[in-house]
Design a protein around this motif. Structure first.
Motif, PDB file in Angstrom:
ATOM      1  N   LYS A 169      47.396 -30.007  -8.029  1.00 37.26           N
ATOM      2  CA  LYS A 169      47.512 -30.201  -9.455  1.00 37.26           C
ATOM      3  C   LYS A 169      46.049 -30.885 -10.204  1.00 37.26           C
ATOM      4  CE  LYS A 169      52.152 -31.964  -9.094  1.00 37.26           C
ATOM      5  NZ  LYS A 169      52.990 -30.658  -9.472  1.00 37.26           N
TER       6      LYS A 169
ATOM      7  N   ARG B 247      56.004 -39.389  -4.806  1.00 38.39           N
ATOM      8  CA  ARG B 247      55.157 -40.487  -5.866  1.00 38.39           C
ATOM      9  C   ARG B 247      55.392 -42.005  -5.295  1.00 38.39           C
ATOM     10  NH1 ARG B 247      57.557 -38.628 -10.655  1.00 38.39           N
ATOM     11  NH2 ARG B 247      59.121 -40.444 -10.293  1.00 38.39           N
TER      12      ARG B 247
ATOM     13  N   GLN C  18      52.245 -38.713 -11.605  1.00 43.56           N
ATOM     14  CA  GLN C  18      53.706 -38.551 -12.475  1.00 43.56           C
ATOM     15  C   GLN C  18      54.301 -37.138 -12.251  1.00 43.56           C
ATOM     16  OE1 GLN C  18      55.337 -41.279 -13.744  1.00 43.56           O
ATOM     17  NE2 GLN C  18      53.645 -42.556 -12.827  1.00 43.56           N
ATOM     18  N   LYS C  19      53.828 -36.259 -11.777  1.00 42.53           N
ATOM     19  CA  LYS C  19      54.382 -34.845 -11.886  1.00 42.53           C
ATOM     20  C   LYS C  19      54.821 -34.683 -10.204  1.00 42.53           C
ATOM     21  CE  LYS C  19      52.235 -32.804 -15.632  1.00 42.53           C
ATOM     22  NZ  LYS C  19      51.432 -31.857 -16.157  1.00 42.53           N
TER      23      LYS C  19
ATOM     24  N   PHE D 131      48.567 -38.760 -14.634  1.00 40.46           N
ATOM     25  CA  PHE D 131      49.439 -37.617 -15.032  1.00 40.46           C
ATOM     26  C   PHE D 131      49.805 -36.832 -13.549  1.00 40.46           C
ATOM     27  CE2 PHE D 131      48.033 -38.412 -19.286  1.00 40.46           C
ATOM     28  CZ  PHE D 131      49.350 -38.731 -19.672  1.00 40.46           C
ATOM     29  N   ALA D 132      48.668 -36.531 -12.975  1.00 44.81           N
ATOM     30  CA  ALA D 132      49.020 -35.669 -11.601  1.00 44.81           C
ATOM     31  C   ALA D 132      50.129 -36.413 -10.706  1.00 44.81           C
ATOM     32  CB  ALA D 132      47.728 -35.450 -10.818  1.00 44.81           C
TER      33      ALA D 132
ATOM     34  N   SER E 264      60.032 -43.593 -16.184  1.00 43.22           N
ATOM     35  CA  SER E 264      58.916 -43.105 -17.329  1.00 43.22           C
ATOM     36  C   SER E 264      58.693 -44.033 -18.290  1.00 43.22           C
ATOM     37  CB  SER E 264      59.138 -41.780 -17.777  1.00 43.22           C
ATOM     38  OG  SER E 264      60.446 -41.497 -18.120  1.00 43.22           O
TER      39      SER E 264
END
Length: 160
Positions: free
Chosen positions: A151, A110, A103-104, A100-101, A26
């Protein structure tokens, strides 16, 4: 492979290396460290590369291993307060909802999503990079698309 060819190939893969490291780590500084360390390791082990045409795949595999290594070290040394500092450092205005989606997503999904959709690797290439069966790559992509849809729909509802 000589030094000049190595340098050219590394420069060609620079953005790919950053994107792959960012899908695992991150913190931007950690991404930079991982990329630099992976390049150094690749250079030192250049003689172990069997086929020059697979240089990019080989380098990405080294990078992924380096990212996981950094992540393990980070988990051992990261304090509770530092977690909040890292979150504050990540300026959310610079990134899209899709970022952001992504990364989640769970890490394994991912990485697969980034390699396929961001970097444009084929399923067969991802299979070699991640050392997983082709069916697993396909299922991770399918699951990733499904999770991203959920998401993003949720984020859309929040902002309406």
């Amino acid at each position: 492979m000589n030094k000049e060819t190595f340098k050219e190939k590394v420069l060609e893969t620079e953005s790919t290396l950053y994107n792959v490291s960012k899908s695992i780590l991150s913190n931007d500084k950690d991404c930079e460290d991982a990329v630099q360390e992976a390049i150094l390791k690749a250079y030192n082990k250049l003689k172990t590369l069997k086929e020059e045409e697979y240089f990019k795949t080989w380098l990405i595999r080294i990078l992924i291993n380096e990212c996981y290594s950094l992540k393990r070290k980070e988990l051992k040394t990261l304090s509770y307060e530092e977690c909040f500092d890292i979150a504050a450092d990540n300026n959310k205005d610079e990134y899209s909802e899709l970022y952001f989606a992504i990364q989640k997503l769970p890490e394994r999904i991912r990485i697969t999503i980034v390699l396929y959709y961001v970097e444009g690797y084929s399923i067969k290439e991802i299979k070699k990079i991640l050392k997983i069966p082709e069916g697993t790559v396909k299922s991770r992509l399918a699951k990733g698309r499904k999770l991203l849809k959920i998401k993003l729909e949720y984020m859309e509802e929040i902002y309406e």
